[in-house]
Design a protein around this motif. Structure first.
Motif, PDB file in Angstrom:
ATOM      1  N   ASP A  69      13.010  33.212 -24.278  1.00 56.34           N
ATOM      2  CA  ASP A  69      13.054  34.670 -24.404  1.00 56.34           C
ATOM      3  C   ASP A  69      14.483  35.185 -24.347  1.00 56.34           C
ATOM      4  O   ASP A  69      15.383  34.550 -23.779  1.00 56.34           O
ATOM      5  CB  ASP A  69      12.241  35.334 -23.286  1.00 56.34           C
ATOM      6  CG  ASP A  69      10.747  35.254 -23.520  1.00 56.34           C
ATOM      7  OD1 ASP A  69      10.345  34.795 -24.611  1.00 56.34           O
ATOM      8  OD2 ASP A  69       9.985  35.643 -22.615  1.00 56.34           O
ATOM      9  N   THR A  70      14.690  36.380 -24.905  1.00 61.81           N
ATOM     10  CA  THR A  70      15.955  37.102 -24.800  1.00 61.81           C
ATOM     11  C   THR A  70      15.749  38.285 -23.867  1.00 61.81           C
ATOM     12  O   THR A  70      14.780  39.036 -24.015  1.00 61.81           O
ATOM     13  CB  THR A  70      16.429  37.583 -26.173  1.00 61.81           C
ATOM     14  OG1 THR A  70      16.646  36.450 -27.028  1.00 61.81           O
ATOM     15  CG2 THR A  70      17.723  38.364 -26.069  1.00 61.81           C
ATOM     16  N   GLU A  98      22.257  31.613 -21.856  1.00 61.73           N
ATOM     17  CA  GLU A  98      23.310  31.775 -22.860  1.00 61.73           C
ATOM     18  C   GLU A  98      23.589  33.264 -23.017  1.00 61.73           C
ATOM     19  O   GLU A  98      22.683  34.041 -23.349  1.00 61.73           O
ATOM     20  CB  GLU A  98      22.880  31.183 -24.200  1.00 61.73           C
ATOM     21  CG  GLU A  98      23.917  31.370 -25.293  1.00 61.73           C
ATOM     22  CD  GLU A  98      23.435  30.908 -26.659  1.00 61.73           C
ATOM     23  OE1 GLU A  98      24.219  30.996 -27.621  1.00 61.73           O
ATOM     24  OE2 GLU A  98      22.270  30.464 -26.758  1.00 61.73           O
ATOM     25  N   LEU A  99      24.827  33.680 -22.741  1.00 68.84           N
ATOM     26  CA  LEU A  99      25.208  35.080 -22.898  1.00 68.84           C
ATOM     27  C   LEU A  99      25.461  35.364 -24.375  1.00 68.84           C
ATOM     28  O   LEU A  99      26.333  34.761 -24.995  1.00 68.84           O
ATOM     29  CB  LEU A  99      26.454  35.391 -22.069  1.00 68.84           C
ATOM     30  CG  LEU A  99      26.961  36.832 -22.115  1.00 68.84           C
ATOM     31  CD1 LEU A  99      25.898  37.802 -21.627  1.00 68.84           C
ATOM     32  CD2 LEU A  99      28.236  36.979 -21.286  1.00 68.84           C
ATOM     33  N   LEU A 100      24.671  36.295 -24.925  1.00 70.89           N
ATOM     34  CA  LEU A 100      24.769  36.607 -26.354  1.00 70.89           C
ATOM     35  C   LEU A 100      25.624  37.831 -26.638  1.00 70.89           C
ATOM     36  O   LEU A 100      26.337  37.876 -27.646  1.00 70.89           O
ATOM     37  CB  LEU A 100      23.364  36.843 -26.945  1.00 70.89           C
ATOM     38  CG  LEU A 100      22.360  35.696 -26.821  1.00 70.89           C
ATOM     39  CD1 LEU A 100      21.022  36.133 -27.403  1.00 70.89           C
ATOM     40  CD2 LEU A 100      22.880  34.449 -27.532  1.00 70.89           C
ATOM     41  N   GLU A 158      15.536  26.882 -23.951  1.00 67.77           N
ATOM     42  CA  GLU A 158      14.158  26.465 -24.224  1.00 67.77           C
ATOM     43  C   GLU A 158      13.596  25.542 -23.141  1.00 67.77           C
ATOM     44  O   GLU A 158      12.400  25.551 -22.863  1.00 67.77           O
ATOM     45  CB  GLU A 158      14.089  25.757 -25.583  1.00 67.77           C
ATOM     46  CG  GLU A 158      14.415  26.646 -26.777  1.00 67.77           C
ATOM     47  CD  GLU A 158      13.323  27.672 -27.064  1.00 67.77           C
ATOM     48  OE1 GLU A 158      12.223  27.544 -26.485  1.00 67.77           O
ATOM     49  OE2 GLU A 158      13.574  28.588 -27.875  1.00 67.77           O
ATOM     50  N   ASP A 159      14.447  24.730 -22.527  1.00 62.24           N
ATOM     51  CA  ASP A 159      13.968  23.770 -21.529  1.00 62.24           C
ATOM     52  C   ASP A 159      14.166  24.258 -20.096  1.00 62.24           C
ATOM     53  O   ASP A 159      14.036  23.494 -19.137  1.00 62.24           O
ATOM     54  CB  ASP A 159      14.668  22.427 -21.714  1.00 62.24           C
ATOM     55  CG  ASP A 159      16.193  22.542 -21.614  1.00 62.24           C
ATOM     56  OD1 ASP A 159      16.697  23.693 -21.598  1.00 62.24           O
ATOM     57  OD2 ASP A 159      16.865  21.505 -21.549  1.00 62.24           O
ATOM     58  N   ILE A 192      17.092  35.433 -12.255  1.00 62.06           N
ATOM     59  CA  ILE A 192      16.224  35.317 -13.419  1.00 62.06           C
ATOM     60  C   ILE A 192      15.180  34.246 -13.121  1.00 62.06           C
ATOM     61  O   ILE A 192      15.519  33.090 -12.859  1.00 62.06           O
ATOM     62  CB  ILE A 192      17.020  34.939 -14.681  1.00 62.06           C
ATOM     63  CG1 ILE A 192      18.193  35.906 -14.877  1.00 62.06           C
ATOM     64  CG2 ILE A 192      16.109  34.919 -15.901  1.00 62.06           C
ATOM     65  CD1 ILE A 192      17.804  37.357 -14.951  1.00 62.06           C
ATOM     66  N   THR A 193      13.922  34.652 -13.136  1.00 55.38           N
ATOM     67  CA  THR A 193      12.814  33.740 -12.868  1.00 55.38           C
ATOM     68  C   THR A 193      12.142  33.366 -14.175  1.00 55.38           C
ATOM     69  O   THR A 193      11.737  34.249 -14.934  1.00 55.38           O
ATOM     70  CB  THR A 193      11.785  34.395 -11.923  1.00 55.38           C
ATOM     71  OG1 THR A 193      12.456  34.778 -10.705  1.00 55.38           O
ATOM     72  CG2 THR A 193      10.661  33.428 -11.605  1.00 55.38           C
ATOM     73  N   ILE A 194      12.073  32.056 -14.440  1.00 56.56           N
ATOM     74  CA  ILE A 194      11.470  31.581 -15.684  1.00 56.56           C
ATOM     75  C   ILE A 194       9.971  31.378 -15.466  1.00 56.56           C
ATOM     76  O   ILE A 194       9.553  30.618 -14.590  1.00 56.56           O
ATOM     77  CB  ILE A 194      12.130  30.281 -16.177  1.00 56.56           C
ATOM     78  CG1 ILE A 194      13.582  30.541 -16.580  1.00 56.56           C
ATOM     79  CG2 ILE A 194      11.373  29.711 -17.375  1.00 56.56           C
ATOM     80  CD1 ILE A 194      14.598  30.376 -15.520  1.00 56.56           C
ATOM     81  N   ILE A 195       9.177  32.103 -16.244  1.00 58.25           N
ATOM     82  CA  ILE A 195       7.732  32.008 -16.154  1.00 58.25           C
ATOM     83  C   ILE A 195       7.266  30.817 -16.979  1.00 58.25           C
ATOM     84  O   ILE A 195       7.581  30.710 -18.164  1.00 58.25           O
ATOM     85  CB  ILE A 195       7.058  33.297 -16.670  1.00 58.25           C
ATOM     86  CG1 ILE A 195       7.575  34.518 -15.905  1.00 58.25           C
ATOM     87  CG2 ILE A 195       5.543  33.199 -16.580  1.00 58.25           C
ATOM     88  CD1 ILE A 195       7.130  35.834 -16.485  1.00 58.25           C
TER      89      ILE A 195
END
Length: 263
Positions: A69-70, A98-100, A158-159, A192-195
């Motif tokens: 996700d972004t 990754e900072l976009l 992604e990972d 930041i919590t990755i679901i």
């Protein structure tokens, strides 16, 4: 009677002394607006109050999102007593984020008399470290606005799994007012919590990605001893220790529109 009054008076004086000695041991904060001579009293800190929230605060937002996700993470200022300069460093884990992009927030949008409306400048993107710098050295008045200084757009790798912090750090000499007095401040990191996506859809017994009457039929076959393959975690829709007719009944209710939850 006189002796009784004398005894009562002595007791009252003793209690008063005890109370005064306890009060004298408390830590007292006077904000300068109260006069002790007027018996107004002041604020007593019982040791459980967090006075740090009263000073200037810089906060990194937190978010929950899935891998890939972004997200947009705000960096904000609150309790601004008045400044003409601030510089901060944002640090993050490049293996997870990754900072976009970076864009100015609403901190400098509203006009304020004798204050130059200037956007923050940003350092290079990449490397796990990002610099936000804002200065209005020509201002004759301090900027007292609050709000979002910058919005940072991140992509979650992604990972990525678990959670990851976004740190905010400062040099105390980089945050000051128009008279070049350093301003005390606190910084709060974001998380930041990755679901994690579930490995199955509850009730998707045949594993085709949807829950429908085919799943009910397959579960009925399985329970009656037919040689069929099922997704066992998805078939255990009531979340107990096994797959049985209770799961079949709950799935049937779900498909018939009952207000039930599959686990």
């Amino acid at each position: 009677m006189k002796k009784l009054l004398a005894v009562l008076l002595s007791v009252l004086m003793l209690v008063s002394c005890c109370v005064m000695s306890v009060a004298a041991g408390d830590e007292v904060f006077n904000d300068g607006t109260l006069s002790w001579n007027d018996n107004f009293g002041d604020i007593f800190n019982d040791g459980e109050l967090d006075w740090s929230a009263l000073c200037c605060q810089f906060l990194v937002g937190s978010a929950e999102a899935k891998a890939g996700d972004t997200i947009v993470v705000p960096v904000s200022i609150t309790n601004n007593p008045g400044i003409v300069s601030m510089k901060m460093t944002i640090s993050y884990d490049e293996s997870v984020l990754e900072l976009l992009d970076a864009a100015a927030g609403d901190f400098v949008v509203e006009e304020q008399e004798n204050v130059t409306v200037a956007s923050p400048s940003f350092g290079p993107i990449g490397g796990g470290i990002f610099t936000i710098n804002w200065i209005d050295a020509l201002a004759t008045e301090n900027n007292t606005q609050t709000g979002v200084v910058a919005n940072l757009t991140f992509k979650i790798k992604e990972d990525a799994t678990g959670s990851t912090p976004i740190y905010i750090t400062f040099n105390e000499n980089d945050i000051f007012d128009k008279d070049y007095n350093n301003i005390p401040f606190n910084g709060t990191e974001g998380v930041i919590t990755i679901i994690e996506e579930p490995a199955y859809i509850p009730g998707d017994v045949d594993g085709n990605g949807v829950v429908n009457v085919r799943d009910l039929g397959r579960l009925q076959q399985y329970l009656n001893g037919f040689d069929v393959t099922i997704n066992e975690p998805a078939a255990n829709v009531n979340g107990d220790s096994g797959i049985n007719v209770r799961d079949y009944g709950l799935l049937q209710q779900y498909l018939n529109g009952w207000d039930v939850v599959l686990k």
